[in-house]
Design an enzyme around this catalytic site. Sequence first.
Site, PDB file in Angstrom:
ATOM      1  N   HIS A 404      43.224  36.562  43.579  1.00  0.00           N
ATOM      2  CA  HIS A 404      41.901  36.553  44.204  1.00  0.00           C
ATOM      3  C   HIS A 404      40.831  36.638  43.133  1.00  0.00           C
ATOM      4  O   HIS A 404      41.017  37.296  42.094  1.00  0.00           O
ATOM      5  CB  HIS A 404      41.759  37.732  45.160  1.00  0.00           C
ATOM      6  CG  HIS A 404      42.561  37.578  46.413  1.00  0.00           C
ATOM      7  ND1 HIS A 404      42.430  36.507  47.251  1.00  0.00           N
ATOM      8  CD2 HIS A 404      43.522  38.370  46.968  1.00  0.00           C
ATOM      9  CE1 HIS A 404      43.256  36.639  48.281  1.00  0.00           C
ATOM     10  NE2 HIS A 404      43.941  37.758  48.124  1.00  0.00           N
ATOM     11  N   CYS A 453      39.701  31.683  43.539  1.00  0.00           N
ATOM     12  CA  CYS A 453      38.546  31.270  44.323  1.00  0.00           C
ATOM     13  C   CYS A 453      37.266  31.485  43.525  1.00  0.00           C
ATOM     14  O   CYS A 453      37.192  32.365  42.669  1.00  0.00           O
ATOM     15  CB  CYS A 453      38.514  32.084  45.613  1.00  0.00           C
ATOM     16  SG  CYS A 453      37.085  31.790  46.649  1.00  0.00           S
TER      17      CYS A 453
END
Length: 799
Positions: A404, A453
């Site tokens: 992440h 991301c």
Amino acid sequence: MSIDSLNEEVLRRLSKMLDNATCGWRQLASAVSEVPKFCYSERELTSCSLQVLSAAGSPGRTLLARLADRSCSLDFLLHCLRKIDHQEAVQYLTTVVAQLIQITVQPQSQQATLGGRVVLICRATGPPGLSYQWFKGKEEILDETGSTPELILCPLAQVHQGHYICRVNHGENVVFSQWAQVRCIVSAGCSSSLFPGAESGLRITRQPQSQAVSEGDTLLLECHAEANPPAQYEWYHNTIPLKQSKTQTLKIPCVTTANRGQYRCKVLNLYHTAWSDTATVTIGPSSITETSWVEVDRGPDSQEIHRSGVGPYPLQQMSKSTSTKHFYATDKVALLIGNMNYVYHTQLCAPIADVHELSNLLRQMNFKVVSLLDLNWQEMHSAVTEFLLLLDKGVYGLLYFAGHGYENFGNSFMVPIDAPASYTSEHCLCVQNILTRMQEKETGLNVFLLDMCRKRNPNDDVIVQPGLLKVTANIVFGYATCVDAEAYEVKRKDVSNGIFISFLKKRVCEDEKVTVMLDRVAEDMGHCKITKGRQALELRSNLSERRSLTDHIQTFECSASQSARNLQWAVAHDLPESRCLQFECGVKVQLGFAGEFSNIMVIYTRILEQPKEIVSCSAQLTDFPEDVDIDLKKSNQETLLEAGSCMLIDDSPASPEAPSLYTRVQSLQRLRGELTFTICLHYTYANMDDEVQERQSVTIGKPLVSKLNLHKLRPPCASSYSSFSYDSFNPSECSSLSSDAWSYKSKADLSRSVNVPEETDGSEFFDAPKPLVASKSLPLSQASETNYKFSDMYGFHSH
């Protein structure tokens, strides 16, 4: 031509010749390794050798398939077969290749005015040493261009009018081109048989010129023609058409080394076709294109200060003098972090496979690789600090992160597994801060590959101010996705890959400038239907030199910093020695170790000897410390897959002579003391129903990365000696290599070894070794299929 051009019958016969021990596929694998992208790991070679277990299996055929997957040319294959002196295979392949002559450019009919110039072109691909012969009718043309791919008729005269053909030869093999007619005309046009009274014609009036430009410059090539009807233009680069270039002027802004080569323009109208001259374009590494320069200091409060100088070479000379320059690294180190098992966020699947595959590929290019899974905030900070200790002047440093992440105000943040639900920058690591610390080491190349991301984090409105970056011109950022977009992974039953690594692994070993290699990865991703409109690689770079990940390591002297760096890296890969334990009942148990990642170890137990009166026996591991992570449901399993290791699969049936049990130990970075556990021996005597147990406690020290104590806080300026005590560490025992049948084979091969459990022959322990077969991750061809859907795929969400 590549190996793919060979038919199955040729490959079958060639494989049969290579399936021998004295001069066969193993010797060929060693020979092709002189090119980095054809270096194969021990695991891959083991996979080839295990093909003999199948009735129709062939190690040689498997190796040829791997070479074909990496676009190995037939010329290079022949070179390597000659290198290992495989005369039979060389003779056979030479004969086959000679029959593969293909004409790629056919001569075209042309007409021109008397005194003009006509060039007939015939080009062919095939084995080395092709020769050309031009004929006018039945008469061979014996002038200086009659034996070249380009026949030049200049000045054009009536005697040149007629039909021409080219013969391409290789030994006794011959291929003829199509016929081309040359006609002389008095004026620029001639009568058209289709439209009487109209004039038609085609004549190139301006040819493209060879030139030398520098990386970052704009390339301009021009080709003008007089034609009736009006001409159309098609540009070719190294015989490959440039589909978007259909005008008189070819313009390529910001050229790279990928743009070097030969350019030609095809000019055609309704009746005629002509080819321009060949323009050769060379690309120099420098962006300075003038022989003099003026530096102007334009600070907010300063006056203009002029400093002038004169360059040593004009552009043409500079390109020739610098284009052949080779770059070297003083060392190459990489830190790979894959975070999957988040406490408060979506779980990911791909990082384990992505880190594993990239580790193996980087090791083939002689990188020192530290690969870590599932790190919290403190462990990530400590790992980065240890990584920085491995850097020094001229070292190539590479940081890869999969997990992440998010991006705010131009800064990228990597999210640890313990980040709270509403995390901010204080809970994460800022990549730009790491870069400023890398620059302090005067590294030769800084590469960041961020597979995460890049959506904005609405919980974080703090603008982080990283340290001031130096102007070093050696930084490359490869983002798996664009700004404000997500990165995806493809979910499959056996193993998952991130989209980025699915394409990167096909290109990362190419001997090209890093930015050129990543550009090609971006193009590959752009051709994939499932990623269009969802994910696209973004490249940011100020790299001014042609530095590649495949550059060789060159050290002129063994400095103290280099010795400390090698020692520090060896500490993170120190495996315990294999040992044998004797139990009172007469059973002898072997205990072995293998590093799957730098913080994950596989322990196996194997029964070497047992008395005849004992009919069943197994050695199981238990009582591990709470610091490490053990999945009790997957401990003491008969196969590696059942033990949770999806990177290597043991698909053979258990051998009754050498039963083995596997246990996977994770999170070694959290181990605070020595690793101690218990071996519990379960056995049963003949004619007795009750099971008997014996227990032995074993202490194996601090394996792999646990020696670096990543769980501890680091001082602001950590030294190379802050992480471990030299008093308790013996450099000669850095890697228990020779005595452990499961650990790496030799210290010299440590950087190339595959980061997976691996068995040697081990004939002293058992008769029939178990074959270990690597599981397959998502191949590029499958990634292009449309049957993969983004439903049920987790994006690398930022919150």
